[in-house]
Design a protein around this motif. Structure first.
Motif, PDB file in Angstrom:
ATOM      1  N   ALA A 134      83.437  28.222   8.007  1.00  0.00           N
ATOM      2  CA  ALA A 134      84.259  27.150   8.578  1.00  0.00           C
ATOM      3  C   ALA A 134      85.475  26.874   7.707  1.00  0.00           C
ATOM      4  O   ALA A 134      86.583  26.632   8.211  1.00  0.00           O
ATOM      5  CB  ALA A 134      83.419  25.888   8.745  1.00  0.00           C
ATOM      6  N   MET A 135      85.287  26.919   6.391  1.00  0.00           N
ATOM      7  CA  MET A 135      86.403  26.643   5.478  1.00  0.00           C
ATOM      8  C   MET A 135      87.449  27.761   5.537  1.00  0.00           C
ATOM      9  O   MET A 135      88.651  27.491   5.633  1.00  0.00           O
ATOM     10  CB  MET A 135      85.879  26.480   4.047  1.00  0.00           C
ATOM     11  CG  MET A 135      86.941  26.103   3.035  1.00  0.00           C
ATOM     12  SD  MET A 135      86.257  25.999   1.362  1.00  0.00           S
ATOM     13  CE  MET A 135      85.037  24.709   1.592  1.00  0.00           C
ATOM     14  N   SER A 136      87.012  29.015   5.473  1.00  0.00           N
ATOM     15  CA  SER A 136      87.961  30.115   5.520  1.00  0.00           C
ATOM     16  C   SER A 136      88.634  30.216   6.890  1.00  0.00           C
ATOM     17  O   SER A 136      89.808  30.595   6.990  1.00  0.00           O
ATOM     18  CB  SER A 136      87.262  31.430   5.185  1.00  0.00           C
ATOM     19  OG  SER A 136      86.205  31.689   6.084  1.00  0.00           O
ATOM     20  N   THR A 137      87.910  29.851   7.963  1.00  0.00           N
ATOM     21  CA  THR A 137      88.503  29.897   9.297  1.00  0.00           C
ATOM     22  C   THR A 137      89.618  28.876   9.442  1.00  0.00           C
ATOM     23  O   THR A 137      90.576  29.098  10.188  1.00  0.00           O
ATOM     24  CB  THR A 137      87.425  29.668  10.372  1.00  0.00           C
ATOM     25  OG1 THR A 137      86.345  30.589  10.170  1.00  0.00           O
ATOM     26  CG2 THR A 137      87.989  29.886  11.763  1.00  0.00           C
ATOM     27  N   LEU A 138      89.509  27.749   8.742  1.00  0.00           N
ATOM     28  CA  LEU A 138      90.597  26.764   8.765  1.00  0.00           C
ATOM     29  C   LEU A 138      91.879  27.356   8.186  1.00  0.00           C
ATOM     30  O   LEU A 138      92.985  27.082   8.680  1.00  0.00           O
ATOM     31  CB  LEU A 138      90.199  25.514   7.978  1.00  0.00           C
ATOM     32  CG  LEU A 138      89.225  24.571   8.669  1.00  0.00           C
ATOM     33  CD1 LEU A 138      88.794  23.465   7.710  1.00  0.00           C
ATOM     34  CD2 LEU A 138      89.855  23.966   9.921  1.00  0.00           C
ATOM     35  N   ALA A 139      91.752  28.184   7.146  1.00  0.00           N
ATOM     36  CA  ALA A 139      92.933  28.850   6.589  1.00  0.00           C
ATOM     37  C   ALA A 139      93.523  29.835   7.598  1.00  0.00           C
ATOM     38  O   ALA A 139      94.748  29.919   7.751  1.00  0.00           O
ATOM     39  CB  ALA A 139      92.560  29.557   5.294  1.00  0.00           C
ATOM     40  N   ALA A 243      75.250  35.472  17.520  1.00  0.00           N
ATOM     41  CA  ALA A 243      74.953  34.045  17.393  1.00  0.00           C
ATOM     42  C   ALA A 243      76.062  33.273  16.689  1.00  0.00           C
ATOM     43  O   ALA A 243      75.874  32.105  16.349  1.00  0.00           O
ATOM     44  CB  ALA A 243      73.642  33.861  16.641  1.00  0.00           C
ATOM     45  N   ASN A 244      77.215  33.913  16.466  1.00  0.00           N
ATOM     46  CA  ASN A 244      78.296  33.259  15.732  1.00  0.00           C
ATOM     47  C   ASN A 244      78.787  32.019  16.481  1.00  0.00           C
ATOM     48  O   ASN A 244      78.963  32.042  17.702  1.00  0.00           O
ATOM     49  CB  ASN A 244      79.448  34.240  15.516  1.00  0.00           C
ATOM     50  CG  ASN A 244      80.536  33.652  14.647  1.00  0.00           C
ATOM     51  OD1 ASN A 244      81.476  33.055  15.139  1.00  0.00           O
ATOM     52  ND2 ASN A 244      80.407  33.815  13.341  1.00  0.00           N
ATOM     53  N   PHE A 245      79.038  30.973  15.723  1.00  0.00           N
ATOM     54  CA  PHE A 245      79.495  29.714  16.324  1.00  0.00           C
ATOM     55  C   PHE A 245      80.757  29.185  15.655  1.00  0.00           C
ATOM     56  O   PHE A 245      81.732  28.838  16.319  1.00  0.00           O
ATOM     57  CB  PHE A 245      78.385  28.668  16.224  1.00  0.00           C
ATOM     58  CG  PHE A 245      78.804  27.289  16.650  1.00  0.00           C
ATOM     59  CD1 PHE A 245      78.842  26.955  17.993  1.00  0.00           C
ATOM     60  CD2 PHE A 245      79.157  26.324  15.717  1.00  0.00           C
ATOM     61  CE1 PHE A 245      79.235  25.687  18.403  1.00  0.00           C
ATOM     62  CE2 PHE A 245      79.553  25.072  16.105  1.00  0.00           C
ATOM     63  CZ  PHE A 245      79.587  24.736  17.451  1.00  0.00           C
ATOM     64  N   ASP A 246      80.756  29.137  14.317  1.00  0.00           N
ATOM     65  CA  ASP A 246      81.797  28.401  13.608  1.00  0.00           C
ATOM     66  C   ASP A 246      83.178  29.022  13.755  1.00  0.00           C
ATOM     67  O   ASP A 246      84.169  28.296  13.898  1.00  0.00           O
ATOM     68  CB  ASP A 246      81.440  28.260  12.119  1.00  0.00           C
ATOM     69  CG  ASP A 246      80.750  29.493  11.574  1.00  0.00           C
ATOM     70  OD1 ASP A 246      80.850  30.556  12.214  1.00  0.00           O
ATOM     71  OD2 ASP A 246      80.099  29.384  10.519  1.00  0.00           O
ATOM     72  N   ILE A 247      83.280  30.361  13.737  1.00  0.00           N
ATOM     73  CA  ILE A 247      84.597  30.990  13.813  1.00  0.00           C
ATOM     74  C   ILE A 247      85.270  30.680  15.153  1.00  0.00           C
ATOM     75  O   ILE A 247      86.430  30.256  15.206  1.00  0.00           O
ATOM     76  CB  ILE A 247      84.485  32.510  13.592  1.00  0.00           C
ATOM     77  CG1 ILE A 247      84.080  32.792  12.139  1.00  0.00           C
ATOM     78  CG2 ILE A 247      85.804  33.201  13.916  1.00  0.00           C
ATOM     79  CD1 ILE A 247      83.862  34.255  11.843  1.00  0.00           C
ATOM     80  N   VAL A 248      84.537  30.880  16.256  1.00  0.00           N
ATOM     81  CA  VAL A 248      85.110  30.606  17.572  1.00  0.00           C
ATOM     82  C   VAL A 248      85.366  29.119  17.747  1.00  0.00           C
ATOM     83  O   VAL A 248      86.403  28.706  18.292  1.00  0.00           O
ATOM     84  CB  VAL A 248      84.166  31.126  18.679  1.00  0.00           C
ATOM     85  CG1 VAL A 248      84.721  30.804  20.056  1.00  0.00           C
ATOM     86  CG2 VAL A 248      83.960  32.627  18.536  1.00  0.00           C
ATOM     87  N   ARG A 249      84.457  28.309  17.256  1.00  0.00           N
ATOM     88  CA  ARG A 249      84.603  26.851  17.426  1.00  0.00           C
ATOM     89  C   ARG A 249      85.834  26.331  16.703  1.00  0.00           C
ATOM     90  O   ARG A 249      86.580  25.504  17.242  1.00  0.00           O
ATOM     91  CB  ARG A 249      83.340  26.161  16.891  1.00  0.00           C
ATOM     92  CG  ARG A 249      83.367  24.643  16.976  1.00  0.00           C
ATOM     93  CD  ARG A 249      83.383  24.171  18.406  1.00  0.00           C
ATOM     94  NE  ARG A 249      83.485  22.712  18.482  1.00  0.00           N
ATOM     95  CZ  ARG A 249      83.655  22.048  19.607  1.00  0.00           C
ATOM     96  NH1 ARG A 249      83.756  22.708  20.752  1.00  0.00           N
ATOM     97  NH2 ARG A 249      83.737  20.736  19.606  1.00  0.00           N
ATOM     98  N   VAL A 250      86.064  26.778  15.491  1.00  0.00           N
ATOM     99  CA  VAL A 250      87.201  26.271  14.706  1.00  0.00           C
ATOM    100  C   VAL A 250      88.516  26.849  15.206  1.00  0.00           C
ATOM    101  O   VAL A 250      89.518  26.126  15.317  1.00  0.00           O
ATOM    102  CB  VAL A 250      86.996  26.603  13.213  1.00  0.00           C
ATOM    103  CG1 VAL A 250      88.245  26.246  12.414  1.00  0.00           C
ATOM    104  CG2 VAL A 250      85.788  25.857  12.661  1.00  0.00           C
TER     105      VAL A 250
END
Length: 309
Positions: A134-139, A243-250
């Motif tokens: 989630a943190m790296s996806t924000l970048a 099952a990935n969630f955070d990358i698509v969500r962010v």
């Protein structure tokens, strides 16, 4: 001094004690007892929620009535559901293929470095995998931002037009897959690097004596010795990527117009945000047959090669 007579009960207890002692001395029994707490934790945190999700998927929206396969039949009639299935398969398969290829070549690059410099390279290359997604996806989201995109700034300085990275569904799919590859490739690299170090150097020396070039050594020595590790790593990554969630969500939250939704994000949208928890559970359970079939084929191939060797 009178010796005590041996009773039949003592004769019956002695074999039981010796058999119990032999059982406790077996390595498999000791290993099972040592892993028993972990098995219990997995049972509580994984198995119970899985069966509870199956139970929820058979209820109506108010969770007061049993509807059987009604939720699944309702999903099969929705066009968005099949679009999510297609996107999830494209996302997972393409990401895993590129992660496997990049990890394979990077592992060979690191393996060729002298031992003193390998630790530094391994540490640097593992950074994307160590940072919370989630943190790296924000970048990455900042890099793709339509107003402040650093990538668009570079493109404009080079004379190209700015790209709507997250506004166009084609580019949005590309961005989601790219970030997943960037995050997951180090895992493949470290697994393949460990497999490369387990290949005996004598095999390479014998192949070189026989006149094999680098491609033949790779094809006939390296790949056969790494096939099981490659298969297990691909299977594990396929399960995690599906099952990935955070990358698509962010990055996209499933947009634009639901074109980047995967099973996890669409299940969250229906179940948590939409208030239909049984329907969300039904969406999440649809991953089971897909991953189950993939796991059966991969593990069957691994067992087949194990029996042959």
């Amino acid at each position: 001094m009178v010796d005590r007579a041996v009773s039949p009960a003592d004769v019956a207890v002695t074999p039981k004690i010796s058999s119990m002692r032999k059982l406790m001395q077996r390595k498999s029994t000791i290993a099972f007892l040592m892993t028993l707490p972990l098995i219990l934790i997995i049972g509580i945190l994984v198995v119970y929620p899985a069966f509870y999700a199956m139970h929820l998927a058979t209820l109506n929206k108010a969770m007061t009535k049993f509807v059987g396969f009604g939720n699944f039949l309702f999903l099969f009639k929705r066009e968005t559901f099949w679009m999510v299935v297609e996107q999830s398969c494209i996302f997972a398969i393409s990401a895993v293929i590129f992660k496997a290829l990049i990890g394979f070549f990077v592992a060979h690059f690191v393996h060729a470095i002298p031992a003193k410099g390998q630790r530094k390279w391994r540490g640097m290359l593992l950074v994307p995998w160590v940072i919370p997604p989630a943190m790296s996806t924000l970048a990455w989201f900042w890099l793709f931002d339509p107003s402040y995109s650093a990538l668009n700034w570079l493109l404009e300085r080079m004379g190209f037009e700015a790209i709507a990275w997250l506004g166009d569904y084609g580019w949005a799919r590309f961005c989601v897959i790219l970030v997943n590859i960037w995050y997951g490739a180090p895992f493949f690299m470290i697994m393949y690097l460990a497999a490369l170090k387990s290949v005996p150097e004598q095999l390479y020396e014998a192949a070189e004596i026989d006149g094999a070039n680098w491609w033949q050594r790779l094809w006939y020595v390296t790949l056969p010795m790494m096939r099981n590790i490659i298969a297990i790593t691909v299977m594990f990554s396929l399960i995690v990527t599906f099952a990935n969630f955070d990358i698509v969500r962010v990055l996209t939250a499933g947009g634009p117009i639901d074109k980047t939704h995967v099973f996890a994000t669409w299940s969250f949208l229906l179940g948590i945000q939409g208030g239909d928890i049984p329907l969300g559970a039904a969406v999440s359970l649809f991953m089971l047959p897909i991953l189950g079939v993939a796991a059966i084929f991969i593990l069957r191939d691994v067992n087949k090669r194990g029996n042959e060797s």
